[in-house]
Design an enzyme around this catalytic site. Structure first.
Site, mmCIF file in Angstrom:
data_model
loop_
_atom_site.group_PDB
_atom_site.id
_atom_site.type_symbol
_atom_site.label_atom_id
_atom_site.label_comp_id
_atom_site.label_asym_id
_atom_site.label_seq_id
_atom_site.Cartn_x
_atom_site.Cartn_y
_atom_site.Cartn_z
ATOM 1 N N CYS A 175 0.849 -1.189 0.000
ATOM 2 C CA CYS A 175 0.000 0.000 0.000
ATOM 3 C C CYS A 175 0.883 1.236 0.000
ATOM 4 C CB CYS A 175 -0.894 -0.017 1.246
ATOM 5 S SG CYS A 175 -2.033 1.372 1.355
ATOM 6 N N HIS A 207 -9.231 -3.669 -2.484
ATOM 7 C CA HIS A 207 -8.234 -2.927 -1.695
ATOM 8 C C HIS A 207 -8.634 -1.445 -1.601
ATOM 9 C CE1 HIS A 207 -3.806 -2.113 -0.637
ATOM 10 N NE2 HIS A 207 -4.297 -0.905 -0.871
ATOM 11 N N GLU A 208 -9.057 -0.867 -2.731
ATOM 12 C CA GLU A 208 -9.413 0.567 -2.737
ATOM 13 C C GLU A 208 -10.733 0.830 -1.999
ATOM 14 O OE1 GLU A 208 -6.968 2.119 -3.429
ATOM 15 O OE2 GLU A 208 -5.917 0.713 -4.724
ATOM 16 N N HIS A 252 -10.257 1.037 1.624
ATOM 17 C CA HIS A 252 -9.755 2.335 2.110
ATOM 18 C C HIS A 252 -10.913 3.288 2.413
ATOM 19 C CE1 HIS A 252 -5.422 2.059 1.963
ATOM 20 N NE2 HIS A 252 -5.371 1.761 0.678
HETATM 21 C C1 SB7 Z 1 -1.539 -4.720 -4.225
HETATM 22 C C2 SB7 Z 1 -1.454 -3.344 -4.314
HETATM 23 C C3 SB7 Z 1 -2.611 -2.573 -4.406
HETATM 24 C C4 SB7 Z 1 -3.820 -3.202 -4.423
HETATM 25 C C5 SB7 Z 1 -3.901 -4.567 -4.320
HETATM 26 C C6 SB7 Z 1 -2.761 -5.322 -4.222
HETATM 27 C C7 SB7 Z 1 -2.592 -1.072 -4.530
HETATM 28 C C8 SB7 Z 1 -1.415 -0.371 -3.957
HETATM 29 C C9 SB7 Z 1 -1.594 1.115 -3.965
HETATM 30 N N1 SB7 Z 1 -2.475 1.538 -2.954
HETATM 31 O O1 SB7 Z 1 -2.049 1.716 -1.727
HETATM 32 C C10 SB7 Z 1 -3.777 1.901 -3.243
HETATM 33 O O2 SB7 Z 1 -4.594 2.011 -2.155
HETATM 34 NI NI NI Z 2 -3.646 1.084 -0.403
#
Ligand code: SB7
Ligand code: NI
Length: 184
Positions: free
Chosen positions: A110, A153-154, A157
């Site tokens: 992240c 993942h987003e 957040h």
């Molecule tokens: C690995 C990386 C991400 C999502 C899923 C697996 C995004 C990394 C960038 N971020 O921190 C976005 O929130």
């Molecule tokens: Ni992230």
């Protein structure tokens, strides 16, 4: 232009908050922030721009990561067949998901976390997301594989959830049940 200086890091309260829905139609200011977010994600993947502006490559970004407490996400990622999933969205919502799970074999990272966190992050293998685009259109998007993981993942957040909140503390590399491994 958004740079790493704008990204809040672990410990910042914005990362623990539930973000507010954006009233649709979004304001010009909200649209401009979302445009800059997708621009940042694209720029971070351009080797020349990433070096010039010292950007960590990111495939997604959520507004709380730039201290904007609104439900907005930007994603720019390719799947295993090299198909591009590029989205800038308001109020993304998972409206259905598979029982089957998936996980990245190398775990997740992240932009708001300046350390390696070991462990597998179980996600839904397939999701259906409803959201509003920059043009104000309501869309329904079906996702699997890597793009599905990045969306989750987003969206996490936006709900104050970090990827490591999903890791099994007793056994970080325990293989999640009924889950498809995804190689990056
Ligand atoms: C690995 C990386 C991400 C999502 C899923 C697996 C995004 C990394 C960038 N971020 O921190 C976005 O929130
Ligand atoms: Ni992230």
């Amino acid at each position: 232009m958004i740079t790493m200086q704008d990204i809040v890091r672990e410990g910042h309260p914005s990362l623990k908050m539930v973000a507010q829905p954006v009233n649709i139609p979004a304001s010009d200011e909200e649209k401009e922030i979302l445009r800059q977010m997708i621009e940042f994600v694209k720029n971070s993947q351009d080797p020349d721009l990433a070096e010039k502006y010292d950007l960590r490559p990111g495939i997604g970004l959520a507004a709380p990561q730039i201290n904007v407490n609104k439900r907005m996400i930007a994603i720019h990622v390719k799947d295993h067949k090299d198909k591009l999933f590029s989205y800038a969205l308001f109020n993304p919502k998972i409206i259905s998901h598979s029982v089957e799970k998936s996980y990245l074999t190398r775990g997740e990272g992240c932009l708001s976390v300046d350390r390696e966190v070991a462990g597998l992050v179980p996600r839904h293998a397939r999701i259906k997301v409803k959201a509003t685009t920059l043009d104000g259109e309501e869309v329904t998007i079906r996702l699997k594989g890597m793009p599905s993981i990045v969306f989750q993942h987003e969206i996490d957040h936006l709900n104050g959830i970090m990827f490591y909140d999903h890791i099994n503390i007793e056994d970080p590399y325990a293989i999640p049940e009924n889950a498809i491994p995804i190689e990056l």
